[in-house]
Write an enzyme that holds these catalytic residues in place. Structure first.
Site, PDB file in Angstrom:
ATOM      1  N   SER A 128       6.721  -3.325  -2.322  1.00  0.00           N
ATOM      2  CA  SER A 128       5.322  -3.496  -1.905  1.00  0.00           C
ATOM      3  C   SER A 128       4.347  -2.605  -2.653  1.00  0.00           C
ATOM      4  O   SER A 128       3.136  -2.866  -2.635  1.00  0.00           O
ATOM      5  CB  SER A 128       5.189  -3.235  -0.401  1.00  0.00           C
ATOM      6  OG  SER A 128       5.467  -1.880  -0.099  1.00  0.00           O
ATOM      7  N   LYS A 134       1.830   3.120   1.835  1.00  0.00           N
ATOM      8  CA  LYS A 134       0.771   2.250   1.324  1.00  0.00           C
ATOM      9  C   LYS A 134      -0.336   3.109   0.735  1.00  0.00           C
ATOM     10  O   LYS A 134      -0.328   4.336   0.830  1.00  0.00           O
ATOM     11  CB  LYS A 134       0.180   1.378   2.451  1.00  0.00           C
ATOM     12  CG  LYS A 134       1.185   0.560   3.254  1.00  0.00           C
ATOM     13  CD  LYS A 134       1.827  -0.542   2.446  1.00  0.00           C
ATOM     14  CE  LYS A 134       2.821  -1.340   3.289  1.00  0.00           C
ATOM     15  NZ  LYS A 134       3.590  -2.314   2.474  1.00  0.00           N
TER      16      LYS A 134
END
Length: 325
Positions: free
Chosen positions: A110, A180
């Site tokens: 990701s 993230k």
């Protein structure tokens, strides 16, 4: 009184002075072998004088002291010190993991191309203790806010992995953590439509330096405008087509935002593998003028708040001067 041998002439023996050793007078008469043997035995059996005794005591005391020093200097066996060294190392590792730095493993794609699957990153856990808050552009590790990782099975760690995870030498397999990039912070408005770009407080982000090549800024999920509440952050993965980030959890509590209390810390470097070593700086696009709307409005608001009392005080003074009582 000292007693000496008598001469064969019958002359009286001169008394010996104190501290002098009595010596037999010169005699022309030879002693018999029996007498010589008896005299030798008497000399050997005579008790030692005070000086001889003290010398013997001093010598034995010196031997005891030197022996004690030798015993004190003898180092302890390594196998006896090994458990102590291991205990100190484990304690230091636990303190470092709890308060300073912790290692985390990247389990997915990701965050490509910034982070690859299997990379080990070091996360700063010290600055949050001093009130540091997540900033735009930082790569952060945070606990699952609730429902983000329900679809991801968690492997059961073995006892060795549990111990190494506890002391921080290995990433935890039980804790559900994500990594993230922070796109917006509390008070910001964030949005993305069509093929992008992502806008924060109306300013378009230039994300070519970190977004996965070929991916669009919005991915397949347009959003916004969304107002990020105070004390929360909006996060997105760098691989926009392969990241279940804030965009996909707007139906949960917080509308996809993450509480600052859930943030473990900022990932500041890739530590492993060696050929992947690199720092994780904040991209320049997050420093562009005008993006920090809250800070830009703060000086004007403070100036207005300070000017109002001054204006009111001046008006009262002028009114009192024109209308004297």
């Amino acid at each position: 009184m000292a007693v000496g041998a008598r001469s064969g002439t019958g002359e009286p023996e001169e008394p010996a002075g104190r501290g002098e050793t009595t010596r037999p007078a010169t005699s022309s008469v030879h002693q018999s072998p029996a007498q010589s043997q008896a005299g030798a035995q008497a000399q050997h059996s005579a008790p030692a004088g005070p000086s001889d005794t003290s010398d013997a005591l001093d010598t034995s005391a010196g031997d005891e002291v030197s022996g004690g020093m030798k015993k004190a200097k003898k180092p302890r066996a390594f196998w006896k010190e090994l458990p102590i060294l291991i205990g100190i190392a484990l304690l230091l590792a636990l303190l470092i993991k709890t308060f300073l730095v912790q290692a985390f493993s990247i389990p997915s794609d990701s965050m490509q191309d910034t982070l690859q699957r299997g990379d080990r990153v070091l996360v700063d856990k010290l600055t949050p203790w001093f009130g540091s808050k997540p900033q735009r552009g930082e790569v952060v590790v945070f606990h699952d806010p609730g429902g983000w990782l329900n679809e991801t099975p968690t492997p059961e760690p073995n006892p060795v992995q549990k111990v190494l995870s506890f002391i921080g030498l290995m990433p935890s397999a039980e804790e559900k953590d994500l990594i993230k990039r922070v796109i917006a912070v509390g008070g910001d408005t964030v949005e993305c439509h069509g093929t992008g770009p992502v806008k924060v407080n109306g300013k378009a982000l230039k994300e070519d330096s970190y977004v996965f090549p070929g991916a669009t800024p919005c991915g397949d999920r347009a959003f916004g405008p969304i107002h990020v509440p105070k004390g929360r952050i909006w996060v997105m993965g760098d691989h926009r087509d392969d990241s279940l980030d804030s965009r996909y959890h707007q139906n949960l509590k917080g509308n996809g935002t993450v509480s600052e209390d859930e943030v473990v810390g900022r990932a500041f470097t890739i530590a492993w593998p060696i050929n992947r070593w690199a720092t994780l700086p904040v991209p320049d696009t997050f420093d562009q003028p005008g993006i920090n709307k809250a800070m830009a409005a703060a000086p004007a608001a403070l100036g207005l708040a300070g000017a109002v009392p001054l204006v009111m005080w001046r008006r009262r003074r002028l009114t009192g001067t024109r209308n004297p009582r």
